[in-house]
Design an enzyme around this catalytic site. Structure first.
Site, mmCIF file in Angstrom:
data_model
loop_
_atom_site.group_PDB
_atom_site.id
_atom_site.type_symbol
_atom_site.label_atom_id
_atom_site.label_comp_id
_atom_site.label_asym_id
_atom_site.label_seq_id
_atom_site.Cartn_x
_atom_site.Cartn_y
_atom_site.Cartn_z
ATOM 1 N N ASP A 7 -58.210 -32.642 127.186
ATOM 2 C CA ASP A 7 -59.643 -32.414 127.180
ATOM 3 C C ASP A 7 -59.931 -30.965 127.601
ATOM 4 O OD1 ASP A 7 -58.434 -33.445 129.517
ATOM 5 O OD2 ASP A 7 -60.349 -33.901 130.440
ATOM 6 N N GLU A 12 -53.130 -23.730 136.823
ATOM 7 C CA GLU A 12 -53.044 -24.933 135.990
ATOM 8 C C GLU A 12 -52.537 -24.642 134.580
ATOM 9 O OE1 GLU A 12 -56.173 -28.481 134.680
ATOM 10 O OE2 GLU A 12 -56.901 -26.433 134.930
#
Length: 744
Positions: free
Chosen positions: A460, A665
């Protein structure tokens, strides 16, 4: 590196400062009193400072034994120099001089003089030595922050902690600090923080935990916590027996944490039996709930770092979730109850079992985990609505009603506002009416069905999935399910003597294919059927890669994604298909820092009306790298695996060195200078730290220590000197040619 003292060394006496490990974890390093007392400083004698002369002699080959030393008691042995530092004044001086942009980090973007003079411990602070360059100064900043955190006013700091090989330093931080910083357990010790939901947008946000009916001991435990500590305002609720989209929607008015597994222990203070939460590792520092596929990726790094206990505990937590919630959840919050994430449980289980198989209870651990995986396979991935009955392939297609509640109120405003105007309602009135079925809008239903599917996919968001995700039989999901089928078949055959009994409480009641007695042949047939379907619907011979298949339009998609390599990881491909991917797909998806999520062409043009999505070009993610390396190795493409791993590790190491120890990340794998800068929705996790990074990011930490197992020893050394891949390969080629010429 200073060696660890032997077990008997120093017993009954204080250790000499030379006997301590220079690279101890921060807690050990800064809480060992004796090492920060300057025992070696005595009355000064006259010496001649000859450090620079010595280096000139060394270059000219004029060294003569014995060496003269440059200052009192400062030997020339590597790692021997130590500094006598007053923590707070030095920290203030360093920050005021070097942190010119005031962000409490020292990076290549700061424009200070990049040199700070420190007093040497051996001279009792009389002599000074210059610390130079971004890397050493930023390491000094980090060490001073840690020293201050542990309450030290004065320290004796080893220079070796400042100029440490960056590969060794980052590996050490991951092992000694980052995993600890990301570890959580849910019980009385943490419930006040963990049960508070940062996504609770209600008028009365309070800590709340939902307990499944099958865990009454947890309900009793948390009820007692709530009674003993009324100031928490902890709301302890039983979860309804049957979870439906309507129930989950109605729970959104009271969102809460979902209980995970606990173990029975004896309280050392009272001697009474109590419960303690099983630990798990979260993706980033701001999270407190158990996540799905992040946990698998993290387990790969934990196993490299000999943290089998944590990897095993996460498998046990997943088994608890499948038993009580029916699936491995996107994350353990009430609004995720209908949504799963990419399934990796069988591989995770078998990797842990391989480490513990000679321990007591290992077989029962494997049996419980296999029961959970089989139930998940039947009840989630090969049942309606995720199964496509025509192709026999599976889709990310979670149930749910209305607007996803975990998103900020304004997240879907551009989608919902026209409908609110259409019905002459305020925004909030329309959202309530739509969520509760008082207004029917089929177009919105489709939009949110696909939105939920994107979130379940773990990707996502991406233009690959926009507006179509719930209809796609993806190569990633179907590769993972093929791996389940082959793993389960092999385990039943090799470990359980080809008969595996499923008790009633683990039986998937929503799928007629579920059986009380499983055999390897049943799972072998499933794997064979899935491979045939993948070859028929997802493989593209001309392109030499796999594509998603749209089960609504009955057409193959054309988005070129790095998930094509998941088929190699799972063993779906035949050797010819694997070779085609290396020849045709890999050149399209390889970039400076490793694998791209997808190609630029597939993403399409971006602008104000069509912004970047984080799972598209130019971003690269740890899971895509890890699965590709492992898959390429599986098929014998070792050089390609090593090259991709080297590029990814180099990019992470370079950013770590240049930007104050940052680990984030995701990365822009097309940017050589600052790949941690990401211009996409959600920004980047892992950037927001003061002085010293404490956690990194879970799956990137894992990719780093796992990737170091992929590259060879020469590559690891080159990474430590920040040698770009092309420079490294040029040197390798030159050495090879030199060796060949000497043979001729």
């Amino acid at each position: 590196m200073t060696s660890q003292p032997s077990p008997g060394k120093g017993r009954g006496r204080n250790l000499s400062i030379d006997e301590y490990n220079v690279y101890d974890d921060a807690k050990t390093y800064y809480t060992t009193e004796d090492r920060h007392h300057n025992h070696r400083a005595g009355a000064r004698t006259r010496t001649y400072s000859q450090n620079s002369l010595f280096k000139q002699f060394e270059r000219l080959g004029l060294q003569k034994e014995p060496y003269r030393r440059g200052s009192h008691d400062e030997s020339t042995i590597p790692h021997s120099r130590r500094f006598l530092i007053q923590v707070e004044p030095t920290l203030q001086s360093l920050q005021s001089q070097e942190d010119t942009d005031g962000n409490m980090q020292i990076t290549i973007e700061d424009n200070g003089p990049k040199v700070l003079s420190l007093r040497t411990a051996a001279s009792n602070g009389y002599n000074r030595f210059d610390i130079r360059g971004t890397y050493m100064l930023s390491n000094l900043l980090q060490e001073l922050y840690l020293a201050k955190e542990y309450g030290r006013k004065q320290i004796i700091l080893d220079e070796a902690r400042l100029n440490e090989n960056p590969v060794n330093r980052l590996s050490r931080l991951i092992k000694d600090h980052f995993w600890e910083g990301l570890t959580r357990r849910i019980d009385a010790s943490s419930i006040e923080i963990a049960a508070r939901d940062p996504k609770d947008w209600t008028d009365d946000p309070r800590p709340r935990i939902y307990i499944p009916r099958g865990a009454p001991e947890q309900h009793e435990y948390y009820t007692k916590v709530a009674l003993d500590r009324p100031e928490l305002r902890l709301d302890v609720q039983y979860l309804p027996e049957k979870i439906t989209p309507e129930i989950v929607r109605d729970m959104n008015a009271k969102p809460g944490l979902l209980a995970v597994d606990m173990e029975e222990v004896v309280d050392p203070k009272t001697g009474e039996k109590t419960l303690r939460g099983r630990p798990f590792v979260v993706p980033g520092g701001r999270f407190n709930e158990l996540y799905g596929w992040d946990s698998y990726m993290e387990s790969l790094g934990l196993l490299v770092n000999d943290r089998v206990d944590l990897a095993k505990a996460m498998v046990q937590n997943f088994c608890f979730c499948i038993k009580h919630y029916g699936k491995i959840l996107n994350a353990t919050r009430s609004y995720y109850l209908c949504r799963s994430q990419p399934p990796f449980l069988t591989d995770m289980t078998l990797r842990v079992y391989d480490k513990i198989k000679h321990e007591p209870g290992a077989m029962e651990f494997l049996r419980q985990s296999l029961l959970a995986a089989i139930k998940e396979y039947y009840s989630v991935w090969t049942a309606e609505p995720r199964l496509d009955p025509v192709t026999g392939l599976s889709r990310y297609r979670p149930e749910g009603l209305g607007v996803p509640p975990e998103t900020e109120a304004g997240h879907f405003i551009h989608i919902l506002e026209p409908y609110a105007k259409k019905h002459n309602m305020s925004f909030d009135e329309f959202v309530y009416a739509y969520n509760h079925g008082e207004i029917k809008e089929p177009t919105l239903d489709d939009y949110f069905m696909h939105d939920r599917a994107v979130r379940e996919s773990g990707h996502d968001t991406t233009y690959r999935f926009e507006g179509i995700c719930a209809d796609l039989a993806t190569i990633d999901l179907n590769s993972l399910l093929f791996k389940y089928e082959t793993d389960i078949a092999r385990t039943i055959r090799n470990v359980f003597h080809d008969k595996f009994e499923v008790p009633d409480d683990w039986l998937a009641t929503n799928n007629p294919a579920a059986s009380k007695l499983e055999t390897s042949a049943m799972w072998d047939r499933r794997a064979k059927r899935r491979k045939l379907a993948i070859d028929k619907y997802l493989w593209n011979e001309e392109a030499g890669m796999y594509f998603d298949y749209n089960t609504a339009t009955r057409k193959q998609c054309n988005y070129e994604s790095a998930t094509t390599f998941w088929a190699l990881w799972a063993g779906v491909s035949n050797p010819k298909q694997a070779a085609a991917m290396v020849t045709k797909a890999l050149p399209k998806l390889e970039a400076f820092g490793g694998l791209l999520s997808g190609t630029k062409e597939s993403r399409g043009e971006i602008g104000l009306e069509r912004p970047n999505r984080q799972w598209d070009y130019p971003y690269g993610w740890a899971p895509q790298q890890i699965l590709a390396w492992t898959g390429l190795y599986r098929y014998g493409f070792n050089e390609e695996a090593e090259r991709l791993a080297y590029k990814w590790l180099f990019m992470i190491t370079k950013a770590f060195v240049d930007f104050n120890g940052v680990v984030v990340e995701k990365y822009d794998v097309t940017r050589p200078i600052d790949p941690h800068r990401v211009d996409a929705e959600y920004g980047n996790q892992g950037l927001d730290f003061k002085g010293v990074a404490k956690e990194g990011f879970g799956w990137v930490n894992a990719s780093y220590v796992y990737g170091l197992q992929i590259v060879n020893a020469h590559m690891r050394r080159a990474l430590g000197t920040l040698t770009p891949y092309e420079t490294f390969m040029k040197a390798v080629e030159e050495n090879r040619n030199k060796a060949l010429s000497e043979l001729s």
